[in-house]
Design an enzyme around this catalytic site. Structure first.
Site, PDB file in Angstrom:
ATOM      1  N   CYS A 109      -2.861   5.021   2.623  1.00  0.00           N
ATOM      2  CA  CYS A 109      -3.969   4.084   2.386  1.00  0.00           C
ATOM      3  C   CYS A 109      -5.042   4.241   3.471  1.00  0.00           C
ATOM      4  O   CYS A 109      -4.727   4.294   4.658  1.00  0.00           O
ATOM      5  CB  CYS A 109      -3.464   2.652   2.368  1.00  0.00           C
ATOM      6  SG  CYS A 109      -4.761   1.439   1.966  1.00  0.00           S
ATOM      7  N   CYS A 169       0.819  -1.214   0.000  1.00  0.00           N
ATOM      8  CA  CYS A 169       0.000   0.000   0.000  1.00  0.00           C
ATOM      9  C   CYS A 169       0.855   1.266   0.000  1.00  0.00           C
ATOM     10  O   CYS A 169       2.041   1.234   0.296  1.00  0.00           O
ATOM     11  CB  CYS A 169      -0.894   0.042   1.243  1.00  0.00           C
ATOM     12  SG  CYS A 169      -1.936  -1.392   1.504  1.00  0.00           S
ATOM     13  N   CYS A 200      -2.602  -3.125  -3.469  1.00  0.00           N
ATOM     14  CA  CYS A 200      -3.869  -2.868  -2.794  1.00  0.00           C
ATOM     15  C   CYS A 200      -4.858  -2.239  -3.777  1.00  0.00           C
ATOM     16  O   CYS A 200      -4.495  -1.363  -4.566  1.00  0.00           O
ATOM     17  CB  CYS A 200      -3.632  -1.923  -1.614  1.00  0.00           C
ATOM     18  SG  CYS A 200      -5.124  -1.308  -0.817  1.00  0.00           S
ATOM     19  N   CYS A 206      -5.868   1.828  -2.377  1.00  0.00           N
ATOM     20  CA  CYS A 206      -5.010   3.010  -2.524  1.00  0.00           C
ATOM     21  C   CYS A 206      -4.235   3.041  -3.829  1.00  0.00           C
ATOM     22  O   CYS A 206      -3.519   4.008  -4.103  1.00  0.00           O
ATOM     23  CB  CYS A 206      -4.047   3.124  -1.338  1.00  0.00           C
ATOM     24  SG  CYS A 206      -2.840   1.774  -1.217  1.00  0.00           S
TER      25      CYS A 206
END
Length: 357
Positions: free
Chosen positions: A45, A41, A72, A75
């Site tokens: 995030c 991330c 992810c 994000c």
């Protein structure tokens, strides 16, 4: 050049950035991975922060992927979704530019492949304006170019995509900053009074219409400053008026020498609706304080419009009176300034001294 922090200190800074959901310039660029979920991330995030023992740090996406982690979906650490959004908005802008009339929001959203409300949010976040405002800016630019080329007002208005002349004359400042006739004349018929002076930061030029100060420039040769002003009003009559502008020139020169109070001058600002919103926001920044470009965009309610805010700052025609020198990079760096970064630093230092007295 400052030494890089020790690895354990760097990891501590990165972990704090994860908890704060905000990048820290001291950390440099990095991503974090969650071992229990197998994802990596961005520091910002919105997901719940992981436990420290389940967290690993990586310098970039390829390094995280090489370690077996996947991006992810919330994000978008690889920026894939952001690129798709940017491409969709760029295509919509091209569609607006090519159209003779303003395309509907429904047509633009369908072309981009998004729901109407979702596309509107994407467009506003990326460009800083709504599709309608962007299209009006395109029309205004076409109108201004046609008038400057000498086209008759009726022909220029029709060619720019306006339904009738009345729509332009109802609110000329919204589209041109002046009436169509004045724009067609390139300022012909207007008188710009000017005054040259010396200042603590080099040559100074002040220009004013009957409505107020329309130009402030400094730190360049007088002929360059006057050339800049003439480019903005190519057919206006430029008339030296040192006595008429003496009080304004003195106030500006004093500010350059020792900025002890905000400049309060009558202004004649001509720009787009978005530019004027930015310029008005700049005048609300207190003496000696700064804002980041991203922070200013957030204050305007358009947090993704950082670049548009930066462009509006760069196009500010009245330096000091609209204090674009009070806007800095997210890291606190002074970044660029039309009149030179050293002068920006000197102005801010002088303002901080004044606040400390």
């Amino acid at each position: 050049m400052p030494e890089a922090p020790l690895p354990e200190i760097l990891d501590g800074l990165r972990w704090q950035a994860v908890l704060d959901r905000q990048a820290n310039p001291a950390c440099g660029g990095f991503l974090y991975a969650v071992t229990t979920q197998g994802v990596f991330c961005r520091p910002g995030c919105p997901a719940r922060p992981p436990l420290r023992r389940n967290t690993r740090f990586f310098p970039d996406a390829p390094a995280a992927e090489a370690a077996g982690f996947r991006a992810c979906k919330r994000c978008d650490p690889r920026g894939d979704r952001a690129r798709l959004h940017a491409e969709a908005v760029a295509a919509a802008c091209a569609m607006i530019e090519a159209a003779e009339t303003i395309p509907s929001l429904e047509a633009l959203a369908a072309r981009a492949g998004y729901a109407r409300h979702h596309f509107l949010r994407l467009f506003r976040d990326i460009t800083g304006v709504t599709p309608r405002s962007y299209a009006e800016g395109v029309r205004a630019r076409r109108l201004h170019a046609a008038l400057a080329a000498g086209d008759r007002v009726a022909e220029a208005v029709a060619g720019a995509g306006f339904g009738s002349e009345s729509r332009v004359y109802e609110s000329p400042g919204r589209h041109l900053g002046m009436t169509p006739g004045a724009a067609r004349r390139g300022g012909a018929g207007e008188v710009i009074h000017i005054a040259h002076a010396d200042s603590a930061m080099g040559p100074l030029l002040v220009g004013a219409t009957g409505a107020g100060i329309c130009y402030i420039g400094f730190a360049e040769p007088p002929e360059s400053l006057e050339g800049d002003l003439r480019a903005r009003f190519p057919r206006a009559r430029i008339a030296p008026a040192p006595d008429h502008l003496a009080a304004s020139v003195q106030a500006i020169a004093s500010f350059l020498a020792e900025p002890s109070a905000a400049l309060a001058l009558p202004l004649d600002l001509r720009g787009t609706a978005f530019q004027r919103r930015v310029w008005e926001a700049l005048t609300r920044i207190p003496l000696g304080e700064t804002r980041s470009y991203s922070g200013l965009a957030a204050e305007l309610g358009q947090p993704a419009a950082t670049r548009a805010v930066a462009r509006a700052c760069a196009q500010n025609p009245v330096a000091l009176a609209v204090p674009c020198h009070r806007v800095v990079g997210a890291s606190g760096d002074l970044t660029g300034y039309r009149w030179g970064v050293p002068r920006k630093a000197a102005l801010l230092a002088g303002e901080r001294r004044a606040r400390g007295r």
